[in-house]
Design a protein around this motif. Structure first.
Motif, PDB file in Angstrom:
ATOM      1  N   SER A   1      -9.202  53.123  36.965  1.00  0.00           N
ATOM      2  CA  SER A   1      -8.348  53.948  36.149  1.00  0.00           C
ATOM      3  C   SER A   1      -9.133  55.112  35.571  1.00  0.00           C
ATOM      4  O   SER A   1     -10.271  54.966  35.168  1.00  0.00           O
ATOM      5  CB  SER A   1      -7.781  53.104  35.007  1.00  0.00           C
ATOM      6  N   GLN A   2      -8.517  56.281  35.575  1.00  0.00           N
ATOM      7  CA  GLN A   2      -9.181  57.393  34.921  1.00  0.00           C
ATOM      8  C   GLN A   2      -8.557  57.695  33.569  1.00  0.00           C
ATOM      9  O   GLN A   2      -9.001  58.561  32.852  1.00  0.00           O
ATOM     10  CB  GLN A   2      -9.174  58.634  35.810  1.00  0.00           C
TER      11      GLN A   2
ATOM     12  N   TRP B   1      -7.576  57.009  29.682  1.00  0.00           N
ATOM     13  CA  TRP B   1      -8.210  56.318  28.559  1.00  0.00           C
ATOM     14  C   TRP B   1      -7.328  55.158  28.159  1.00  0.00           C
ATOM     15  O   TRP B   1      -6.133  55.328  27.938  1.00  0.00           O
ATOM     16  CB  TRP B   1      -8.427  57.264  27.381  1.00  0.00           C
TER      17      TRP B   1
ATOM     18  N   ASP C   1      -7.141  53.239  25.514  1.00  0.00           N
ATOM     19  CA  ASP C   1      -6.667  52.974  24.163  1.00  0.00           C
ATOM     20  C   ASP C   1      -5.765  54.056  23.571  1.00  0.00           C
ATOM     21  O   ASP C   1      -5.483  54.028  22.384  1.00  0.00           O
ATOM     22  CB  ASP C   1      -7.859  52.772  23.224  1.00  0.00           C
ATOM     23  N   ILE C   2      -5.371  55.018  24.389  1.00  0.00           N
ATOM     24  CA  ILE C   2      -4.494  56.058  23.860  1.00  0.00           C
ATOM     25  C   ILE C   2      -3.343  56.265  24.848  1.00  0.00           C
ATOM     26  O   ILE C   2      -3.418  55.819  25.988  1.00  0.00           O
ATOM     27  CB  ILE C   2      -5.244  57.391  23.656  1.00  0.00           C
TER      28      ILE C   2
ATOM     29  N   ASP D   1      -2.158  61.913  26.069  1.00  0.00           N
ATOM     30  CA  ASP D   1      -3.412  62.442  25.542  1.00  0.00           C
ATOM     31  C   ASP D   1      -4.418  62.685  26.664  1.00  0.00           C
ATOM     32  O   ASP D   1      -5.137  63.681  26.666  1.00  0.00           O
ATOM     33  CB  ASP D   1      -4.004  61.484  24.505  1.00  0.00           C
TER      34      ASP D   1
ATOM     35  N   LEU E   1      -3.424  65.822  28.489  1.00  0.00           N
ATOM     36  CA  LEU E   1      -3.783  67.054  27.773  1.00  0.00           C
ATOM     37  C   LEU E   1      -5.256  67.395  27.978  1.00  0.00           C
ATOM     38  O   LEU E   1      -5.634  68.563  28.098  1.00  0.00           O
ATOM     39  CB  LEU E   1      -3.470  66.899  26.283  1.00  0.00           C
ATOM     40  N   LEU E   2      -6.077  66.346  28.031  1.00  0.00           N
ATOM     41  CA  LEU E   2      -7.499  66.579  28.287  1.00  0.00           C
ATOM     42  C   LEU E   2      -7.686  67.113  29.707  1.00  0.00           C
ATOM     43  O   LEU E   2      -8.423  68.074  29.935  1.00  0.00           O
ATOM     44  CB  LEU E   2      -8.277  65.280  28.083  1.00  0.00           C
ATOM     45  N   LEU E   3      -6.977  66.513  30.654  1.00  0.00           N
ATOM     46  CA  LEU E   3      -7.089  66.961  32.045  1.00  0.00           C
ATOM     47  C   LEU E   3      -6.607  68.402  32.196  1.00  0.00           C
ATOM     48  O   LEU E   3      -7.138  69.168  32.983  1.00  0.00           O
ATOM     49  CB  LEU E   3      -6.292  66.029  32.954  1.00  0.00           C
TER      50      LEU E   3
ATOM     51  N   ARG F   1      -7.072  70.738  30.149  1.00  0.00           N
ATOM     52  CA  ARG F   1      -8.216  71.587  29.796  1.00  0.00           C
ATOM     53  C   ARG F   1      -9.240  71.614  30.918  1.00  0.00           C
ATOM     54  O   ARG F   1      -9.789  72.647  31.265  1.00  0.00           O
ATOM     55  CB  ARG F   1      -8.865  71.082  28.511  1.00  0.00           C
ATOM     56  N   PHE F   2      -9.501  70.432  31.477  1.00  0.00           N
ATOM     57  CA  PHE F   2     -10.490  70.363  32.553  1.00  0.00           C
ATOM     58  C   PHE F   2     -10.122  71.297  33.703  1.00  0.00           C
ATOM     59  O   PHE F   2     -10.943  72.033  34.215  1.00  0.00           O
ATOM     60  CB  PHE F   2     -10.580  68.939  33.102  1.00  0.00           C
ATOM     61  N   TYR F   3      -8.855  71.232  34.087  1.00  0.00           N
ATOM     62  CA  TYR F   3      -8.438  71.960  35.279  1.00  0.00           C
ATOM     63  C   TYR F   3      -7.829  73.321  34.957  1.00  0.00           C
ATOM     64  O   TYR F   3      -7.306  73.987  35.837  1.00  0.00           O
ATOM     65  CB  TYR F   3      -7.457  71.108  36.089  1.00  0.00           C
TER      66      TYR F   3
ATOM     67  N   VAL G   1      -5.122  74.319  33.449  1.00  0.00           N
ATOM     68  CA  VAL G   1      -3.704  74.478  33.794  1.00  0.00           C
ATOM     69  C   VAL G   1      -2.999  75.164  32.619  1.00  0.00           C
ATOM     70  O   VAL G   1      -3.193  74.772  31.466  1.00  0.00           O
ATOM     71  CB  VAL G   1      -3.061  73.097  34.042  1.00  0.00           C
TER      72      VAL G   1
ATOM     73  N   GLU H   1      -1.365  57.255  36.597  1.00  0.00           N
ATOM     74  CA  GLU H   1      -2.584  57.656  37.306  1.00  0.00           C
ATOM     75  C   GLU H   1      -2.267  58.750  38.325  1.00  0.00           C
ATOM     76  O   GLU H   1      -2.992  59.727  38.458  1.00  0.00           O
ATOM     77  CB  GLU H   1      -3.196  56.466  38.058  1.00  0.00           C
TER      78      GLU H   1
ATOM     79  N   MET I   1      -4.596  80.327  35.127  1.00  0.00           N
ATOM     80  CA  MET I   1      -5.119  80.692  33.811  1.00  0.00           C
ATOM     81  C   MET I   1      -6.602  81.003  33.926  1.00  0.00           C
ATOM     82  O   MET I   1      -7.427  80.109  34.001  1.00  0.00           O
ATOM     83  CB  MET I   1      -4.881  79.547  32.826  1.00  0.00           C
TER      84      MET I   1
ATOM     85  N   HIS J   1     -13.802  77.986  28.722  1.00  0.00           N
ATOM     86  CA  HIS J   1     -13.312  76.802  29.415  1.00  0.00           C
ATOM     87  C   HIS J   1     -13.999  75.545  28.871  1.00  0.00           C
ATOM     88  O   HIS J   1     -13.359  74.575  28.486  1.00  0.00           O
ATOM     89  CB  HIS J   1     -13.570  76.955  30.921  1.00  0.00           C
TER      90      HIS J   1
ATOM     91  N   VAL K   1     -12.402  72.398  26.786  1.00  0.00           N
ATOM     92  CA  VAL K   1     -12.523  71.005  27.227  1.00  0.00           C
ATOM     93  C   VAL K   1     -13.205  70.185  26.142  1.00  0.00           C
ATOM     94  O   VAL K   1     -12.764  69.083  25.806  1.00  0.00           O
ATOM     95  CB  VAL K   1     -13.331  70.915  28.537  1.00  0.00           C
TER      96      VAL K   1
ATOM     97  N   LYS L   1     -11.018  69.227  23.256  1.00  0.00           N
ATOM     98  CA  LYS L   1     -10.061  68.183  23.606  1.00  0.00           C
ATOM     99  C   LYS L   1     -10.761  66.820  23.729  1.00  0.00           C
ATOM    100  O   LYS L   1     -10.242  65.805  23.287  1.00  0.00           O
ATOM    101  CB  LYS L   1      -9.382  68.552  24.924  1.00  0.00           C
TER     102      LYS L   1
ATOM    103  N   THR M   1      -9.804  63.743  21.388  1.00  0.00           N
ATOM    104  CA  THR M   1      -9.281  62.528  22.006  1.00  0.00           C
ATOM    105  C   THR M   1     -10.142  61.326  21.643  1.00  0.00           C
ATOM    106  O   THR M   1      -9.630  60.279  21.242  1.00  0.00           O
ATOM    107  CB  THR M   1      -9.241  62.675  23.539  1.00  0.00           C
TER     108      THR M   1
ATOM    109  N   VAL N   1      -9.322  57.877  19.371  1.00  0.00           N
ATOM    110  CA  VAL N   1      -9.514  56.499  19.838  1.00  0.00           C
ATOM    111  C   VAL N   1     -10.347  55.715  18.826  1.00  0.00           C
ATOM    112  O   VAL N   1      -9.974  54.619  18.396  1.00  0.00           O
ATOM    113  CB  VAL N   1     -10.229  56.472  21.204  1.00  0.00           C
TER     114      VAL N   1
ATOM    115  N   PHE O   1     -14.620  59.245  38.717  1.00  0.00           N
ATOM    116  CA  PHE O   1     -13.650  60.195  38.186  1.00  0.00           C
ATOM    117  C   PHE O   1     -14.325  61.338  37.436  1.00  0.00           C
ATOM    118  O   PHE O   1     -13.856  62.459  37.435  1.00  0.00           O
ATOM    119  CB  PHE O   1     -12.660  59.475  37.266  1.00  0.00           C
TER     120      PHE O   1
ATOM    121  N   PRO P   1     -13.888  69.390  37.478  1.00  0.00           N
ATOM    122  CA  PRO P   1     -14.472  70.705  37.776  1.00  0.00           C
ATOM    123  C   PRO P   1     -15.312  71.268  36.632  1.00  0.00           C
ATOM    124  O   PRO P   1     -15.241  72.448  36.341  1.00  0.00           O
ATOM    125  CB  PRO P   1     -13.235  71.569  38.026  1.00  0.00           C
TER     126      PRO P   1
END
Lengths: 343, 265, 266
Positions: free
Chosen positions: A108-109, A111, A113-114, A118, A121-123, A125-127, A129, A167, B1, B8, B12, B15, B19, B23, B103, B108
């Motif tokens: 699993s990628q 998290w 516990d959330i 959430d 939203l993190l992903l 930022r990573f990508y 979008v 996922e 974007m 960037h 990240v 976030k 996050t 937790v 993962f 990126p």
């Protein structure tokens, strides 16, 4: 045009150590360790064109996952060439990583516990979008998968099927050009499996994504793939359309009949048909050549008290099982084709 | 974007921080225990130093307040380290064992960034004022000049950077081990070593711990310089060590990635 | 009865293999920290005594100070090396279900694993002490004190096992029990004389500590190894009492925890 994925003699070797059980074994392996080298993937070559869906099949430990991990740049090949969208995955260019996705049914990628949202939203930022794209894709995918109400539930509270859908969404948020699905339906119930297949087909139709999928469920392969690649002991054993794969063991069809009473198993009609009876002699399975299927079936239906009549739904399941139990079938016809060992 | 790489990474990071904070904050008892643990840790370090000075006038060239200021300096670095990076080392050994690292590697962003800055520990921000309070208290006692006060934040950052770089390098060895938890204990031992001033160590071990494994530069270099500006070569050594560790890190990290076999393939 | 002993024996053997399978890990996690801490303390005290190793600090010259720290290292190895980390993992990952099915109890399994660990630690401390004696770092006490020291320290290890077991059991409610363990380590390290002899602490603190189990955990056994025991029955009585209290609490926690586990399926 260049293929979107092409690999040439791709090889990955792993090294491990032997250890005998018990204290003596520990002492022994402390002093000298015998290393074992194993080729997980052995000179694997193939090409995939844009928009294809490929099913990568093989028994456990055949090297499917290793192959997937080389495709995604997670592990570095020992030798051979690999090019995906013009990148070498092991270079791990940013541009490459932005355009691929990996879904693993066993890992699993998200998290734990959330809520999934959430993680999404993190992903995002990573990508990188944009908000508009992000919202649109979440809306669309969650509706299709029927998990809209679950986006804000803690992931650990989700069922396996619901989590797998999350996922999938997590991996597809950035609209990748190539998707690697490693046993995406493992452990899921039939409905969830069906949902996920339908979703993948939909996604593919809309985006013309290139997809490589591994699975032990032939239903996945049957529903999704047109082309099959078979891997045995790290080597490619078959590469071609499903329709050809089905005919590896011959073009006979498997048909089964159920009768309301015991039958005479010695009757002439059963001869040369590989008749396989149950104990009560009320069910029989036959192998009938394609050209005489109509004729033979009609005869049986007409003269015998048939209550049920089935033709095989997924011939590839039988072919796969036979091949896994008797891998020598493939080895015997080695050299008969170029890349496709068995045609 | 389209956006600049720096933006960037900042997006990240924000976030990831928020996050992971949400937790951690959801485990309330653990959160409180962590705060308690930090406080006891501060107390035990300062009290031990203080108790020793009940019986001796100086250790090496330093008197009680000077050594206590040094300890406070190291505690502050430790506090920031705990808050920003420490969890990630434990996550790394876990992620390698379970294959979860897969993962992380396909994201990126640079893998060093994604691996080591993924999780923060918010409880350290609760104890942050305590650490700074202690630092300022002893800073006043050793009568720092205005210039010294300005230098302290810079030196904290440099010390933290060096500590992190050394720890990143050491953690890279986890790529070769099935069970990398032990490496975290090795890391903590290096921190222990750095928590005492360099003159405590005999000449051979001091040389090794200043050059080959430069953990003694983390705190001893800046604090010596603060007390006596003739120690400026130590600051130069610290900067050289940071540059050297950075290039070593990039080098070994890439080898480590190549060697990564990924669990259960 | 003998069949049950066989189960214990096999569990001890399996745990032994597990501990030794990741040798490097075991060394870094269990042995390394103790050695590094001794290295630091040796250097620190050498620096404190400086040019004058014969000066007396609260009754210790450099040599006896180093001797104190060597025995403190040994006491730590035998007395409090064991941490039931895998126990927390068992509970958190839900592997506890298999113990509920096995005809071998959860506590039996983990106690057997603890015994196995103790064999290993005794062996390692034996080697350590042999090396230190061979290089003349420390003198071996008389057989009586050596034997007595080891015996008392093993008794202490039971106390630590009870505490570690308790921390492990709290996994039923707590996400991360390592915090508890570290917290215990910091507090006892500081109050038990592990950092340095209690003789250096302020008087008020020392007399206060007499009424807690702390000094009996490290300071007392070190004194036995150094051939200067204080009245021992206090140590045995104090620690024994705490073991009984701890074991009772553990029993209650387990009963509560397992109820929670089976009721909620966690």
């Amino acid at each position: 045009m260049q293929s979107i994925i092409s690999s040439q003699k791709l090889t990955k070797e792993f090294q491990s150590y032997k250890k005998e059980p018990g204290f003596l074994g520990t002492l022994k392996s402390f002093v000298s360790r015998e290393s074992i080298r194993k080729k997980a993937v052995d000179e694997f070559s193939f090409n995939i064109e844009e928009g294809e869906i490929i099913g990568l099949l093989g028994p456990n430990g055949a090297g499917k996952t290793t192959l997937m991990k080389m495709f995604t740049g997670i592990i570095v090949p020992s030798s051979g060439e690999l090019s995906i969208m013009g990148h070498r995955p092991s270079d791990r260019d940013k541009q490459f990583r932005k355009n691929i996705a990996l879904v693993m049914g066993q890992k699993s990628q998200l998290w734990w516990d959330i809520p999934a949202m959430d993680s999404f939203l993190l992903l995002q930022r990573f990508y990188e979008v944009s908000d508009a794209d992000f919202e649109e894709r979440i809306e669309e995918m969650s509706t299709l998968l029927g998990v809209k109400e679950l986006l804000n539930v803690h992931v650990r509270k989700l069922s396996l099927g619901e989590r797998m859908k999350m996922e999938l969404m997590a991996s597809l948020l950035h609209n990748p050009k190539v998707i690697f699905l490693d046993e995406p339906t493992i452990g899921l119930d039939l409905v969830a499996q069906e949902n996920i297949r339908q979703f993948i087909l939909d996604f593919h139709r809309k985006n013309n994504t290139t997809i490589i999928i591994t699975s032990h469920y032939m239903a996945d392969v049957n529903a999704l793939c047109e082309r099959l690649v078979l891997i045995f002991d790290g080597k490619k054993a078959f590469d071609g359309p499903i329709s050809e794969f089905e005919k590896i063991l011959g073009s006979e069809k498997n048909v089964s009949f159920t009768f309301d009473s015991s039958q005479d198993t010695a009757a002439e009609i059963w001869n040369d048909r590989d008749a396989d009876w149950n104990e009560n002699k009320t069910v029989v399975e036959l192998r009938i050549p394609e050209e005489s299927l109509r004729e033979v079936s009609l005869e049986i239906l007409k003269y015998l008290p048939v209550t049920e009549f089935n033709t095989e739904k997924m011939p590839i399941e039988r072919v796969m099982k036979t091949l896994m139990e008797n891998p020598e079938i493939l080895r015997n016809c080695e050299g008969s084709g170029e890349n496709m060992l068995c045609r | 974007m389209k956006q600049s790489p720096l933006r960037h990474y900042w997006q990240v990071y924000k976030k990831m921080a928020s996050t992971s904070a949400s937790v951690e904050m959801s485990f309330r008892i653990s959160f409180c225990l962590l705060v308690l643990m930090d406080l006891f840790f501060f107390l035990s370090i300062l009290a031990s130093v203080s108790f020793i000075y009940d019986h001796v006038q100086t250790i090496g060239p330093w008197n009680r307040d000077q050594l206590l200021f040094f300890s406070a300096f190291m505690l502050t670095i430790d506090n920031i380290h705990m808050g920003l990076v420490s969890t990630n080392f434990w996550m790394l050994s876990f992620a390698i064992r379970t294959g979860e690292l897969d993962f992380t590697l396909i994201k990126p962003t640079h893998s060093l960034f994604t691996v080591f800055f993924r999780q923060i520990r918010p409880s350290s921000f609760v104890t942050l004022p305590v650490a700074w309070g202690i630092l300022i208290h002893y800073g006043i006692k050793v009568q720092l000049s205005a210039l010294d006060w300005c230098l302290i934040p810079l030196f904290l950052i440099l010390g933290l950077t060096l500590l992190c770089l050394i720890e990143f390098i050491v953690s890279t060895s986890m790529f070769w081990l099935t069970e990398g938890t032990g490496i975290n204990f090795l890391r903590m031992q290096m921190q222990q070593l750095s928590r005492w001033p360099n003159f405590v160590y005999s000449s051979l071990s001091r040389k090794v711990l200043t050059t080959a494994l430069p953990v003694l530069l983390i705190g001893s270099a800046p604090v010596h310089f603060i007390y006596d500006k003739n120690y400026w070569p130590l600051i130069v050594a610290m900067l050289v060590a940071i540059a050297a560790c950075y290039s070593v890190l990039l080098f070994v990290w890439n080898i480590g990635l190549k060697n990564y076999d990924s669990a259960s393939s | 009865m003998s069949l049950n002993l066989l189960k214990w024996w096999q569990t001890i053997k399996v745990s032994w293999v597990k501990y030794t399978a990741y040798r490097l890990n075991f060394f870094l996690q269990i042995v390394g920290p103790v050695l590094v801490f001794f290295f630091i303390k040796y250097n620190l005290w050498s620096a404190i005594y400086g040019e004058n190793p014969e000066q007396m600090i609260q009754g210790y010259n450099l040599k006896s100070m180093v001797t104190y720290h060597i025995w403190s290292m040994i006491v730590t190895m035998i007395g409090q090396g064991h941490a039931s980390y895998n126990m927390s993992e068992d509970i958190r990952m839900g592997r506890i279900s298999s113990y509920l099915i096995y005809p071998f109890n959860f506590w039996e399994f983990h106690t057997a694993s603890f015994l196995s660990f103790q064999f290993l630690q005794l062996f390692i401390s034996g080697v350590t002490i042999a090396i230190l004696v061979a290089f003349n770092f420390v003198e071996l006490p008389s057989t009586y004190f050596l034997f007595h020291g080891v015996l008392y320290t093993l008794f202490i290890s039971l106390f630590w096992f009870t505490l570690q077991y308790m921390a492990g059991l709290l996994s039923f409610w707590l996400e991360e029990t390592w915090i508890l363990r570290v917290l215990m380590g910091i507090v006892t390290g500081f109050l038990s004389g592990y950092l340095f002899p209690l003789d250096l602490y302020p008087d008020w603190l020392v007399s206060l500590l007499q009424y807690t189990p702390f000094p009996y955990l490290t300071y007392y056994p070190i004194k036995i190894f150094m051939g200067q025991p204080s009245p021992l029955w206090i140590g045995y009585a104090m620690i024994g009492l705490w073991i009984i209290i701890g074991a009772t609490i553990n029993h209650l926690i387990w009963k509560k925890g397992i109820k929670l586990y089976t009721a909620a399926g966690m």
